[in-house]
Design an enzyme around this catalytic site. Structure first.
Site, PDB file in Angstrom:
ATOM      1  N   GLU A   1    -111.169  65.380  -5.310  1.00  0.00           N
ATOM      2  CA  GLU A   1    -112.456  64.701  -5.401  1.00  0.00           C
ATOM      3  C   GLU A   1    -112.686  63.793  -4.197  1.00  0.00           C
ATOM      4  O   GLU A   1    -113.790  63.732  -3.652  1.00  0.00           O
ATOM      5  CB  GLU A   1    -112.545  63.877  -6.694  1.00  0.00           C
ATOM      6  CG  GLU A   1    -112.425  64.679  -7.962  1.00  0.00           C
ATOM      7  CD  GLU A   1    -110.986  64.819  -8.487  1.00  0.00           C
ATOM      8  OE1 GLU A   1    -110.820  64.894  -9.706  1.00  0.00           O
ATOM      9  OE2 GLU A   1    -110.037  64.850  -7.667  1.00  0.00           O
TER      10      GLU A   1
ATOM     11  N   CYS B   1    -106.608  63.064  -3.577  1.00  0.00           N
ATOM     12  CA  CYS B   1    -107.172  63.913  -4.626  1.00  0.00           C
ATOM     13  C   CYS B   1    -108.261  64.809  -4.054  1.00  0.00           C
ATOM     14  O   CYS B   1    -108.919  64.463  -3.069  1.00  0.00           O
ATOM     15  CB  CYS B   1    -107.758  63.058  -5.746  1.00  0.00           C
ATOM     16  SG  CYS B   1    -106.543  62.074  -6.641  1.00  0.00           S
TER      17      CYS B   1
ATOM     18  N   CYS C   1    -110.461  58.283  -8.937  1.00  0.00           N
ATOM     19  CA  CYS C   1    -111.543  59.173  -8.515  1.00  0.00           C
ATOM     20  C   CYS C   1    -112.809  58.941  -9.334  1.00  0.00           C
ATOM     21  O   CYS C   1    -113.916  59.077  -8.814  1.00  0.00           O
ATOM     22  CB  CYS C   1    -111.103  60.628  -8.572  1.00  0.00           C
ATOM     23  SG  CYS C   1    -110.050  61.057  -7.163  1.00  0.00           S
TER      24      CYS C   1
ATOM     25  N   ASN D   1    -106.675  68.932  -3.103  1.00  0.00           N
ATOM     26  CA  ASN D   1    -105.676  67.866  -3.103  1.00  0.00           C
ATOM     27  C   ASN D   1    -104.650  68.108  -1.993  1.00  0.00           C
ATOM     28  O   ASN D   1    -104.357  69.237  -1.613  1.00  0.00           O
ATOM     29  CB  ASN D   1    -105.006  67.709  -4.473  1.00  0.00           C
ATOM     30  CG  ASN D   1    -104.282  68.931  -4.979  1.00  0.00           C
ATOM     31  OD1 ASN D   1    -104.758  70.058  -4.845  1.00  0.00           O
ATOM     32  ND2 ASN D   1    -103.129  68.731  -5.598  1.00  0.00           N
TER      33      ASN D   1
END
Length: 134
Positions: free
Chosen positions: A56, A54, A90, A43
């Site tokens: 992800e 993020c 996400c 992140n």
């Protein structure tokens, strides 16, 4: 090496480079593609909320930049007693590149805490298949 362990190690390594000066909540994510490639992301916060990224999303961006387009599994690693599952945005990002049966592993610094399918985290999701034929 077990694939979940490989994802854990990749997420743990990248998490050390997270940029989280405001929340102090560092997150690392790693994904596995059907070809066996692993991509990771951390992140990145920003003083102008909500323009951070993020972990992800970072892992997905790395996957796309390499030319891959499918997520087989993903592991998200964060601190604390509560599970660090992907945020709603996400979950939708993951859905773009993974089907409902894709495994999403959630871990803490000491190891794996839980495993879900994407379908359990994002039931009845809208995805690329909804737009086929349009």
């Amino acid at each position: 090496m077990d694939k979940v362990q490989a994802l854990f190690e990749a997420a743990s390594a990248v998490r050390r480079h997270a940029y989280a000066p405001y929340s102090g909540f560092a997150v690392g994510a790693a994904l596995l593609t059907p070809s066996g490639a692993i991509f990771s992301g951390a992140n990145v916060e920003n003083a102008a909320y909500p323009t951070g990224i993020c972990a992800e999303a970072g892992a997905i961006s790395a996957m796309i930049a390499s030319g891959e387009r499918q997520i087989a599994e993903m592991l998200v690693l964060g601190d604390g007693a509560a599970l660090t599952t992907p945020c709603g945005a996400c979950r939708q990002r993951i859905r773009e590149f993974a089907g409902p049966d894709a495994k999403i592993h959630v871990a803490g610094p000491s190891g794996l805490k839980a495993t879900f399918t994407l379908g359990a985290l994002l039931p009845e999701a809208f995805g690329p298949d909804n737009l086929q034929g349009n």
